[in-house]
Motif scaffolding. Structure first.
Motif, short mmCIF file in Angstrom:
data_model
loop_
_atom_site.label_atom_id
_atom_site.label_comp_id
_atom_site.label_asym_id
_atom_site.label_seq_id
_atom_site.Cartn_x
_atom_site.Cartn_y
_atom_site.Cartn_z
N GLN A 1 3.40 84.16 -64.41
CA GLN A 1 4.27 85.33 -64.20
C GLN A 1 4.48 86.11 -65.49
O GLN A 1 4.76 85.54 -66.55
CB GLN A 1 5.62 84.89 -63.65
CG GLN A 1 6.55 86.05 -63.30
CD GLN A 1 7.90 85.57 -62.80
OE1 GLN A 1 8.52 84.72 -63.44
NE2 GLN A 1 8.36 86.10 -61.68
N GLY A 2 4.36 87.42 -65.43
CA GLY A 2 4.63 88.28 -66.56
C GLY A 2 3.57 88.32 -67.63
O GLY A 2 3.79 88.87 -68.71
N GLU B 1 2.49 80.40 -56.96
CA GLU B 1 1.75 81.40 -57.71
C GLU B 1 1.49 82.63 -56.83
O GLU B 1 1.07 82.50 -55.68
CB GLU B 1 0.41 80.82 -58.19
CG GLU B 1 -0.44 81.76 -59.01
CD GLU B 1 0.29 82.32 -60.22
OE1 GLU B 1 0.48 83.56 -60.26
OE2 GLU B 1 0.68 81.54 -61.10
N HIS B 2 1.77 83.81 -57.39
CA HIS B 2 1.51 85.06 -56.67
C HIS B 2 0.12 85.61 -56.92
O HIS B 2 -0.42 86.36 -56.10
CB HIS B 2 2.54 86.13 -57.09
CG HIS B 2 3.84 86.06 -56.35
ND1 HIS B 2 4.99 85.56 -56.92
CD2 HIS B 2 4.16 86.38 -55.08
CE1 HIS B 2 5.97 85.62 -56.04
NE2 HIS B 2 5.50 86.10 -54.92
N ASN B 3 -0.47 85.27 -58.06
CA ASN B 3 -1.75 85.84 -58.44
C ASN B 3 -2.87 85.16 -57.64
O ASN B 3 -3.23 84.02 -57.87
CB ASN B 3 -1.98 85.63 -59.95
CG ASN B 3 -3.19 86.38 -60.47
OD1 ASN B 3 -4.24 86.40 -59.84
ND2 ASN B 3 -3.04 86.98 -61.64
N MET B 4 -3.44 85.88 -56.68
CA MET B 4 -4.43 85.29 -55.79
C MET B 4 -5.74 84.98 -56.51
O MET B 4 -6.49 84.10 -56.09
CB MET B 4 -4.68 86.21 -54.60
CG MET B 4 -3.47 86.39 -53.69
SD MET B 4 -2.77 84.80 -53.11
CE MET B 4 -4.13 84.18 -52.13
N LYS B 5 -6.04 85.69 -57.59
CA LYS B 5 -7.23 85.37 -58.37
C LYS B 5 -7.08 83.97 -58.98
O LYS B 5 -8.03 83.18 -58.99
CB LYS B 5 -7.44 86.40 -59.48
CG LYS B 5 -8.65 86.12 -60.37
CD LYS B 5 -8.77 87.14 -61.48
CE LYS B 5 -9.91 86.77 -62.43
NZ LYS B 5 -10.02 87.72 -63.57
N VAL B 6 -5.89 83.68 -59.49
CA VAL B 6 -5.61 82.35 -60.04
C VAL B 6 -5.75 81.29 -58.96
O VAL B 6 -6.42 80.26 -59.14
CB VAL B 6 -4.20 82.30 -60.65
CG1 VAL B 6 -3.83 80.87 -61.06
CG2 VAL B 6 -4.10 83.23 -61.86
N LEU C 1 1.25 76.88 -53.45
CA LEU C 1 2.21 77.33 -52.45
C LEU C 1 2.37 78.83 -52.62
O LEU C 1 2.80 79.30 -53.67
CB LEU C 1 3.54 76.61 -52.66
CG LEU C 1 4.65 76.83 -51.63
CD1 LEU C 1 4.24 76.29 -50.27
CD2 LEU C 1 5.93 76.16 -52.11
N ILE C 2 1.97 79.58 -51.59
CA ILE C 2 1.98 81.03 -51.69
C ILE C 2 2.78 81.61 -50.53
O ILE C 2 3.15 80.92 -49.58
CB ILE C 2 0.55 81.63 -51.71
CG1 ILE C 2 -0.15 81.39 -50.36
CG2 ILE C 2 -0.26 81.02 -52.84
CD1 ILE C 2 -1.49 82.11 -50.23
N GLY C 3 3.06 82.91 -50.63
CA GLY C 3 3.79 83.61 -49.59
C GLY C 3 4.43 84.86 -50.14
O GLY C 3 4.62 85.00 -51.36
N PRO C 4 4.79 85.80 -49.28
CA PRO C 4 5.43 87.04 -49.72
C PRO C 4 6.76 86.75 -50.42
O PRO C 4 7.33 85.65 -50.29
CB PRO C 4 5.66 87.81 -48.41
CG PRO C 4 4.75 87.16 -47.41
CD PRO C 4 4.61 85.74 -47.82
N ASN C 5 7.27 87.72 -51.15
CA ASN C 5 8.58 87.58 -51.77
C ASN C 5 9.63 87.24 -50.71
O ASN C 5 9.64 87.83 -49.62
CB ASN C 5 8.99 88.88 -52.48
CG ASN C 5 8.18 89.12 -53.74
OD1 ASN C 5 7.69 88.19 -54.36
ND2 ASN C 5 8.03 90.38 -54.11
N GLY C 6 10.51 86.29 -51.05
CA GLY C 6 11.54 85.90 -50.11
C GLY C 6 11.10 84.90 -49.06
O GLY C 6 11.85 84.62 -48.11
#
Length: 257
Positions: free
Chosen positions: A177-178, A204-209, A36-41
Motif C-alpha cells: 500500500q502506498g 492486497e489490492h494490487n492485482m498484479k502483485v 485475500l481480496i475484495g472491494p473496499n469495505g
C-alpha cells in the motif's frame, strides 16, 4: 492428516446490526501464499482482526495448526506462530534498523517483554539480526535510524522483524500500500523470497502483485466469501467480476485484472 494451517468455520462479526464478516469458511494450506481480496469495505481487515484475535467474533470458530484459537488472547495467538504486520508502517523510528530486528529477536532469549536490554545482551543477537536484514536487502542500512528509511525499505524492515518472530503463518495487511512501482516490485519479490518454506496470508489490492505470487485467492464481498481458487479461476468467475466492476455475468470484461 491435513495440510490446512488456518481454518475458519462460519466465522462472523456483527457491529450493531451491520454484519462485517458473514459465515466465512476460509482454508489456508501449508506452504501457500494465500491472497485475500475484495472491494473496499468487503470485510478483509475485520477478518484479519478476527483471525489474530484483536476483535472478538460474534460467532464461528478459528483453528490454527489443528487447534482452536477462538478464545485465545492476541499475544497467545502470536506466540503460537501466527504473526501479523499492519497496513501502516510500524517501526521504532528513533532506533537503528539493526536494533529494530534485535528487539524482535528477544523472544529467542526468553525475554519477549523486556524491551530495553544492555548492548552486551543484545549483541548476542547480531548474527541472526544481520542474516535477517540480508534476506530483505537491508544490511547496507543496518546502522541507519529506521525512521530515516524510505517507505519501501520500512516495509522491508517490517518483513525482517516479522520473520524474527519465526512465524508459522505470516499475515500481511496491504504490504504494498502506498508504494511506487519500483518499491512494489521489490517488496513483492521479497515476499515471494521470504515465503519459501512458510505460509503467508495477505490482504492486497494490487492485482498484479496477487497474480504474480499468490497460489490461492479468496474473494470477500460484503463480508461473504464468494470465491476461492487459483488466480485464473477467480479472475474469470462471474460473481467476482460483478463484485469488482458491477458487470453482469456473461457481459463486459472477462477478468478482474
Amino acid at each position: 492428516m491435513t495440510d490446512e494451517v488456518l481454518g475458519t468455520r462460519r466465522l462472523s462479526k456483527r457491529f450493531k446490526g451491520f454484519t462485517a464478516v458473514d459465515n466465512v469458511d476460509l482454508s489456508v494450506k501449508k506452504g501457500h501464499i494465500h491472497a485475500l481480496i475484495g472491494p473496499n469495505g468487503a470485510g478483509k481487515t475485520t477478518l484479519f482482526n478476527l483471525l489474530t484475535r484483536f476483535t472478538e467474533p460474534s460467532a464461528g470458530e478459528i483453528h490454527f495448526n489443528g487447534r482452536s484459537v477462538s478464545a485465545l488472547p492476541p499475544r497467545e495467538v502470536a506466540r503460537r506462530g501466527m504473526v501479523r504486520s499492519f497496513q501502516i508502517s510500524a517501526v521504532f523510528a528513533s532506533l537503528s534498523v539493526l536494533d529494530n530486528v534485535r528487539l524482535a529477536l528477544q523472544r529467542d532469549l526468553g525475554m519477549s517483554f523486556h524491551f530495553w536490554k544492555s548492548d552486551r545482551v543484545l549483541n548476542r543477537l547480531n548474527d541472526r539480526a544481520m542474516a535477517l536484514l540480508d534476506s530483505v536487502g537491508l544490511t547496507g542500512v543496518a546502522s541507519h535510524a529506521a525512521g530515516s528509511l524510505p517507505y519501501g525499505q520500512k516495509r522491508a524492515l517490517e518483513l525482517a522483524t516479522t520473520l524474527a518472530m519465526d512465524p508459522v503463518l505470516m499475515l500481511l495487511d496491504e504490504p504494498t500500500q502506498g508504494m511506487g512501482y519500483e518499491d512494489v516490485d521489490r517488496v513483492t519479490a521479497l515476499i515471494h523470497q521470504v515465503a519459501v518454506g512458510r505460509t503467508v496470508l495477505m490482504v492486497e489490492h494490487n492485482m498484479k502483485v496477487v497474480a504474480s505470487i499468490a497460489d490461492t485467492l479468496s474473494v470477500l464481498q460484503r463480508g461473504r466469501l464468494i470465491a476461492s481458487g487459483s488466480y485464473q479461476e477467480v479472475s474469470t468467475n462471474p460473481r467476482v467480476m460483478e463484485a469488482y466492476m458491477g458487470t453482469a455475468p456473461g457481459h463486459g470484461k472477462e477478468s478482474v485484472a
